[in-house]
Design a protein around this motif. Structure first.
Motif, short mmCIF file in Angstrom:
data_model
loop_
_atom_site.label_atom_id
_atom_site.label_comp_id
_atom_site.label_asym_id
_atom_site.label_seq_id
_atom_site.Cartn_x
_atom_site.Cartn_y
_atom_site.Cartn_z
N LEU A 107 0.86 -1.04 0.15
CA LEU A 107 0.10 0.11 0.04
C LEU A 107 0.73 1.13 -0.07
O LEU A 107 0.63 2.22 -0.94
CB LEU A 107 -1.00 0.22 1.32
N VAL A 108 1.87 1.27 0.99
CA VAL A 108 2.69 2.63 1.06
C VAL A 108 3.66 2.83 -0.22
O VAL A 108 3.55 3.72 -0.87
CB VAL A 108 3.83 2.15 2.07
N ARG A 109 4.17 1.68 -0.65
CA ARG A 109 5.03 1.71 -1.94
C ARG A 109 4.05 2.14 -3.00
O ARG A 109 4.49 2.97 -3.96
CB ARG A 109 5.71 0.35 -2.24
N SER A 110 2.73 1.47 -3.30
CA SER A 110 2.10 1.91 -4.42
C SER A 110 1.75 3.46 -4.26
O SER A 110 1.85 4.07 -5.62
CB SER A 110 0.67 1.07 -4.33
N TYR A 111 1.32 4.15 -3.34
CA TYR A 111 0.91 5.23 -3.13
C TYR A 111 2.29 6.32 -3.31
O TYR A 111 2.32 7.37 -3.91
CB TYR A 111 0.36 5.59 -1.94
N GLY A 112 3.33 5.74 -3.00
CA GLY A 112 4.75 6.26 -3.23
C GLY A 112 4.99 6.54 -4.75
O GLY A 112 5.77 7.58 -5.15
N LEU A 113 4.68 5.48 -5.47
CA LEU A 113 4.77 5.61 -6.56
C LEU A 113 3.84 6.29 -7.73
O LEU A 113 3.92 6.26 -8.95
CB LEU A 113 4.94 3.94 -7.28
N GLY A 114 2.70 6.65 -7.05
CA GLY A 114 1.86 7.61 -7.90
C GLY A 114 0.38 6.76 -7.99
O GLY A 114 -0.32 7.31 -9.01
N VAL A 115 0.10 5.71 -7.28
CA VAL A 115 -1.20 4.99 -7.79
C VAL A 115 -2.22 5.97 -7.36
O VAL A 115 -2.39 6.95 -6.44
CB VAL A 115 -1.28 3.72 -7.04
N ASN A 116 -3.28 5.70 -8.08
CA ASN A 116 -4.63 6.78 -7.97
C ASN A 116 -5.49 6.15 -7.06
O ASN A 116 -6.34 7.04 -6.25
CB ASN A 116 -5.31 6.77 -9.29
N ALA A 117 -5.50 4.75 -7.03
CA ALA A 117 -6.18 4.09 -5.85
C ALA A 117 -5.76 2.72 -5.60
O ALA A 117 -5.14 2.20 -6.41
CB ALA A 117 -7.95 4.05 -6.36
N PHE A 118 -6.01 2.17 -4.45
CA PHE A 118 -5.74 1.00 -3.97
C PHE A 118 -6.77 0.16 -3.47
O PHE A 118 -7.31 0.57 -2.57
CB PHE A 118 -4.61 1.15 -2.95
N VAL A 119 -7.29 -0.67 -4.10
CA VAL A 119 -8.47 -1.56 -3.82
C VAL A 119 -8.03 -3.24 -3.56
O VAL A 119 -7.38 -3.76 -4.35
CB VAL A 119 -9.58 -1.57 -4.98
N VAL A 120 -8.39 -3.52 -2.33
CA VAL A 120 -8.20 -4.96 -2.18
C VAL A 120 -9.21 -5.72 -2.63
O VAL A 120 -10.40 -5.51 -2.15
CB VAL A 120 -7.92 -5.12 -0.46
N LYS A 121 -8.98 -6.61 -3.40
CA LYS A 121 -9.99 -7.72 -4.05
C LYS A 121 -11.10 -8.45 -2.77
O LYS A 121 -10.32 -9.05 -2.03
CB LYS A 121 -9.49 -8.51 -4.74
N PRO A 122 -12.21 -7.97 -2.79
CA PRO A 122 -13.20 -8.63 -1.88
C PRO A 122 -13.11 -10.18 -2.24
O PRO A 122 -13.04 -10.65 -3.49
CB PRO A 122 -14.40 -8.05 -2.12
N VAL A 123 -13.19 -10.88 -1.28
CA VAL A 123 -13.14 -12.52 -1.34
C VAL A 123 -14.26 -12.91 -2.02
O VAL A 123 -14.42 -13.74 -2.86
CB VAL A 123 -12.92 -12.91 0.01
N GLY A 124 -15.61 -12.48 -1.67
CA GLY A 124 -16.70 -12.95 -2.17
C GLY A 124 -17.26 -12.63 -3.57
O GLY A 124 -16.70 -11.54 -3.65
N HIS A 125 -17.74 -13.59 -4.41
CA HIS A 125 -18.16 -12.94 -5.54
C HIS A 125 -18.85 -11.76 -5.87
O HIS A 125 -18.58 -11.09 -6.74
CB HIS A 125 -18.63 -14.12 -6.31
N ARG A 126 -19.97 -12.02 -4.94
CA ARG A 126 -21.01 -10.58 -5.14
C ARG A 126 -20.12 -9.42 -4.70
O ARG A 126 -20.52 -8.39 -5.51
CB ARG A 126 -22.07 -10.61 -4.16
N ASP A 127 -19.58 -9.28 -3.57
CA ASP A 127 -18.55 -8.08 -3.30
C ASP A 127 -17.51 -7.46 -4.48
O ASP A 127 -17.15 -6.50 -4.72
CB ASP A 127 -17.95 -8.21 -1.77
N PHE A 128 -16.97 -8.76 -4.99
CA PHE A 128 -16.06 -8.48 -5.83
C PHE A 128 -16.70 -7.74 -7.29
O PHE A 128 -16.25 -6.82 -7.67
CB PHE A 128 -15.14 -9.97 -6.44
N PHE A 129 -17.90 -8.58 -7.55
CA PHE A 129 -18.55 -7.80 -8.69
C PHE A 129 -18.76 -6.43 -8.48
O PHE A 129 -18.48 -5.53 -9.34
CB PHE A 129 -19.85 -8.64 -8.75
N GLU A 130 -19.50 -6.08 -7.35
CA GLU A 130 -19.92 -4.68 -7.02
C GLU A 130 -18.61 -3.83 -6.90
O GLU A 130 -18.93 -2.65 -7.52
CB GLU A 130 -20.63 -4.79 -5.78
#
Length: 158
Positions: A107-130
């Motif tokens: 997370l820290v390295r991604s933002y340090g490199l300029g990422v616009n957003a960091f999203v952790v993939k939800p485990v459940g199919h429905r949450d992932f889909f949404e």
């Protein structure tokens, strides 16, 4: 009418590719989706390192957003991010880390490199889909892109 810019999905998991494509389709996102299975393919697409994506195909336009996994074969997502944000031709392309990593250093390295957003993939199919539906709608429809990122093609000299 201007051609819609593609979404670049950089993901090596066939299941996650399938779910992401289904979620984007169900959300009625009109933008085409280009899939790169590793970091090398993503950089080839973005920096025109091969003829796999000819200009005439419409797939050669800079993406409206890059959905980027961290753990990729050949070149990992953090290196891809660093190359995207370090190149004047692509630095304004929004990048969303879409990853299963919950490691604070990622997370820290991604933002340090300029990422616009960091999203952790939800485990459940429905949450992932949404989550994918919401990401696609925001970045491809609601977000106003940087003028340089929208207009400049990677092959153009500046």
């Amino acid at each position: 009418m201007a051609q819609l810019r593609p979404v670049l999905l950089v993901e090596d998991s066939p299941n996650d590719v399938e779910l992401t494509l289904a979620a984007l389709e169900k959300s009625r996102l009109a933008n085409p989706v280009v899939v790169a299975r590793d970091g090398v393919e993503a950089l080839d697409y973005l920096l025109r390192k091969s003829n796999k994506y000819p200009e005439s195909s419409g797939m050669a336009a800079l993406p409206v957003v890059v959905l980027l996994d961290i753990k990729l074969p050949r070149v990992d997502g953090l290196e891809v991010l660093e190359r995207i944000k370090g190149d004047p031709r692509t630095r304004h392309v929004p990048v969303v880390m879409l990853t299963s990593s919950r490691e604070e250093q990622d997370l820290v390295r991604s933002y340090g490199l300029g990422v616009n957003a960091f999203v952790v993939k939800p485990v459940g199919h429905r949450d992932f889909f949404e989550a994918i539906r919401d990401i696609g709608a925001f970045w491809a429809v609601l977000n106003e892109p940087h003028p340089d990122g929208a207009a400049q093609e990677p092959g153009a000299d500046r």
